[in-house]
Enzyme design. Structure first.
Site, mmCIF file in Angstrom:
data_model
loop_
_atom_site.group_PDB
_atom_site.id
_atom_site.type_symbol
_atom_site.label_atom_id
_atom_site.label_comp_id
_atom_site.label_asym_id
_atom_site.label_seq_id
_atom_site.Cartn_x
_atom_site.Cartn_y
_atom_site.Cartn_z
ATOM 1 C CG HIS A 108 -2.111 -1.247 1.676
ATOM 2 N ND1 HIS A 108 -2.500 -1.484 0.847
ATOM 3 C CD2 HIS A 108 -1.411 -2.455 1.690
ATOM 4 C CE1 HIS A 108 -3.493 -2.675 1.224
ATOM 5 N NE2 HIS A 108 -2.663 -3.131 1.692
ATOM 6 C CG PHE A 109 3.555 2.708 -3.207
ATOM 7 C CD1 PHE A 109 3.807 1.651 -2.225
ATOM 8 C CD2 PHE A 109 4.740 2.221 -3.852
ATOM 9 C CE1 PHE A 109 5.055 0.856 -2.247
ATOM 10 C CE2 PHE A 109 5.807 2.275 -4.183
ATOM 11 C CZ PHE A 109 5.918 1.231 -3.123
ATOM 12 N NE ARG A 110 -1.499 3.480 3.429
ATOM 13 C CZ ARG A 110 -2.461 2.316 3.826
ATOM 14 N NH1 ARG A 110 -3.176 1.834 3.295
ATOM 15 N NH2 ARG A 110 -2.027 1.091 5.063
ATOM 16 C CG ASN A 133 -6.281 0.100 0.079
ATOM 17 O OD1 ASN A 133 -4.857 -0.345 -0.297
ATOM 18 N ND2 ASN A 133 -6.761 -0.037 1.693
ATOM 19 C CG ASP A 174 -6.841 -3.750 0.768
ATOM 20 O OD1 ASP A 174 -5.816 -4.616 -0.024
ATOM 21 O OD2 ASP A 174 -7.650 -3.092 1.821
ATOM 22 C CG HIS A 219 -6.548 -8.430 0.850
ATOM 23 N ND1 HIS A 219 -5.993 -7.437 1.232
ATOM 24 C CD2 HIS A 219 -6.058 -8.555 -0.411
ATOM 25 C CE1 HIS A 219 -4.968 -7.140 0.328
ATOM 26 N NE2 HIS A 219 -5.111 -7.781 -1.275
ATOM 27 C CG ASP A 231 -0.842 -6.301 4.537
ATOM 28 O OD1 ASP A 231 -1.213 -5.132 3.200
ATOM 29 O OD2 ASP A 231 -1.164 -6.626 4.952
ATOM 30 C CG HIS A 245 -1.870 3.598 9.301
ATOM 31 N ND1 HIS A 245 -3.058 3.913 9.186
ATOM 32 C CD2 HIS A 245 -1.902 2.037 9.109
ATOM 33 C CE1 HIS A 245 -3.527 2.643 7.673
ATOM 34 N NE2 HIS A 245 -2.742 1.510 8.688
ATOM 35 N N PRO A 277 -4.979 -0.550 11.581
ATOM 36 C CG PRO A 277 -6.159 -2.469 10.175
ATOM 37 C CD PRO A 277 -6.468 -0.415 10.441
#
Length: 414
Positions: A67-69, A99, A163, A190, A298, A302, A312
């Site tokens: 997840h590179f956001r 996501n 996701d 997932h 994964d 955050h 999470p």
């Protein structure tokens, strides 16, 4: 493109382990020289004699799940910070989940993100497309009637996934799998809906019905391992159904005691959660007997505030190799299969993941004996939460090459 020689190194991948040299031209492995025979005539020569004797050249790692956001969450991570984290962890190819904000549910959104990544020139990024529009589980995303797009010779998408939301409606999930089968790409499941063990059984059952390629993400329980092992041993059919799965470094190297120490509802929270020691040991065994095909990070960064509130996920790119090397018996060939060759095969990337003539010179130099203490404050990632914080791990990334270009240098003069 410069001619580069990497000489006097131990070189290993899934099927080889030898002493020798590599000649790189036009971003690819041009020649492989065994023994101490020196190739000559290069713009850059990197001599393994200047490295620790425990240094090894391996194929750079391929991450099936990160997840590179980007877009939408720069406070958690940016494309640049995530890419820097990836190459410092030895990864040159990353499959990113959808996501984001907005959700990556069209090929144009995927291409825009890939174009931005290509402009940075650090990693080869492949955005996943979601199965449903905006991940709302109501109607299919642009995967319906989508032709396999071609972006400068690079295919998009390589994988589909909803996701952690899964797709609750069986009919819609089957329709999405049918599109994946048509496209010839796997669906990353997932398996969070109704618990991991039930969701794994459901994904396999629906995958068999459609003849789709199913990839089970972040397997974490011994029960799920047994379900996958049994499914893999079943007689093959002619539907096209195929099954693969991944495990994360944090599920290999940490357990529920670590989650309690960190705070189960805050800094130690991850989906799926860190499991029992028996589960952890079952994952390690499955990584060696072929039940588990790949290691995927994964990577889920955050902010500290978000983690304290229970978001999470861990930041995993920069500790992945060391966590696996420290917990998987220090078997270079098996780890190379799990982190490079198999993930490349799962996504159809035939030009990387192995040491062979004509392969992309996506390479990593690792010091297998280097011991270092994990200090998240030193992470390139903006996410600083790791179950390995403060731990001493063995195995350190020294240098990473993307198509023959040095994209990470841990301090070696060249």
């Amino acid at each position: 493109m410069k001619r580069i020689i990497l000489k006097n190194f131990r070189i290993a991948d899934e099927s080889c382990d030898f002493f020798g040299s590599l000649v790189i031209e036009d971003g690819c492995i041009k020649e492989i020289v065994t023994g101490k025979n020196d190739p000559c005539g290069a713009d850059i020569i990197i001599d393994g004699g200047g490295f620790a004797p425990s240094s090894v050249i391996m194929p750079a790692f391929v991450d099936l799940h990160a997840h590179f956001r980007e877009p939408g969450f720069p406070e958690k991570e940016t494309l640049e910070s995530a890419s820097l984290a990836a190459v410092s962890g030895g990864f040159c190819t990353v499959i990113c989940m959808a996501n984001t904000n907005p959700v990556i549910d069209t090929i144009s959104k995927a291409r825009a993100l890939k174009d931005r990544s290509d402009a940075l020139g650090l990693v080869d990024l492949y955005p996943v497309l979601s199965l449903t529009k905006n991940m709302e589980g109501m109607e299919l995303s642009q995967i319906k009637n989508l032709g396999v797009a071609n972006d400068g010779g690079k295919r998009l998408p390589l994988m589909l996934s909803e996701d952690g939301r899964d797709v609750p409606d069986d009919g819609l999930f089957l329709a999405a799998m049918a599109e994946a089968k048509r496209l010839g790409i796997p669906v990353s499941c997932h398996c969070d809906l109704d618990g991991e063990n039930n969701a794994v059984r459901r994904a396999i059952e629906l995958g068999r019905k459609t003849g789709c390629r199913i990839h089970i993400a972040h397997v974490s329980t011994k029960e799920a391992v047994e379900t996958i092992r049994k499914a893999k041993k079943a007689p093959p059919d002619n539907s096209g159904f195929a099954l693969s799965c991944e495990v994360t470094p944090h599920h290999i190297g940490a357990n529920e005691e670590d989650a309690r120490r960190m705070g189960e509802k805050s800094f130690g929270r991850v989906n799926p959660p860190l499991r029992t020691e028996a589960d952890r040991l079952s994952l390690i065994a499955a990584a060696f007997d072929g039940t588990i095909d790949a290691i995927a990070t994964d990577h889920a960064p955050h902010t500290e505030t978000d983690k304290a509130a229970g978001a999470p996920g861990f930041s995993g790119l920069e500790t992945a190799f060391a966590a696996c090397w420290s917990n998987l018996g220090q078997n270079l060939q098996r780890i190379s299969a799990l982190m490079s060759a198999n993930p490349a095969r799962i996504t159809g990337l035939t030009d990387r993941g192995r040491i062979a003539q004509g392969q992309r010179a996506d390479l990593v130099i690792v010091d297998t004996q280097a011991v270092w203490k994990v200090d998240p404050a030193q992470f390139k990632s903006r996410g600083k939460c790791s179950p390995f914080a403060g731990r001493e791990l063995q195995g350190k990334i020294i240098m990473t090459f993307n198509s023959g270009r040095i994209v990470f240098n841990g301090g070696i003069n060249v």
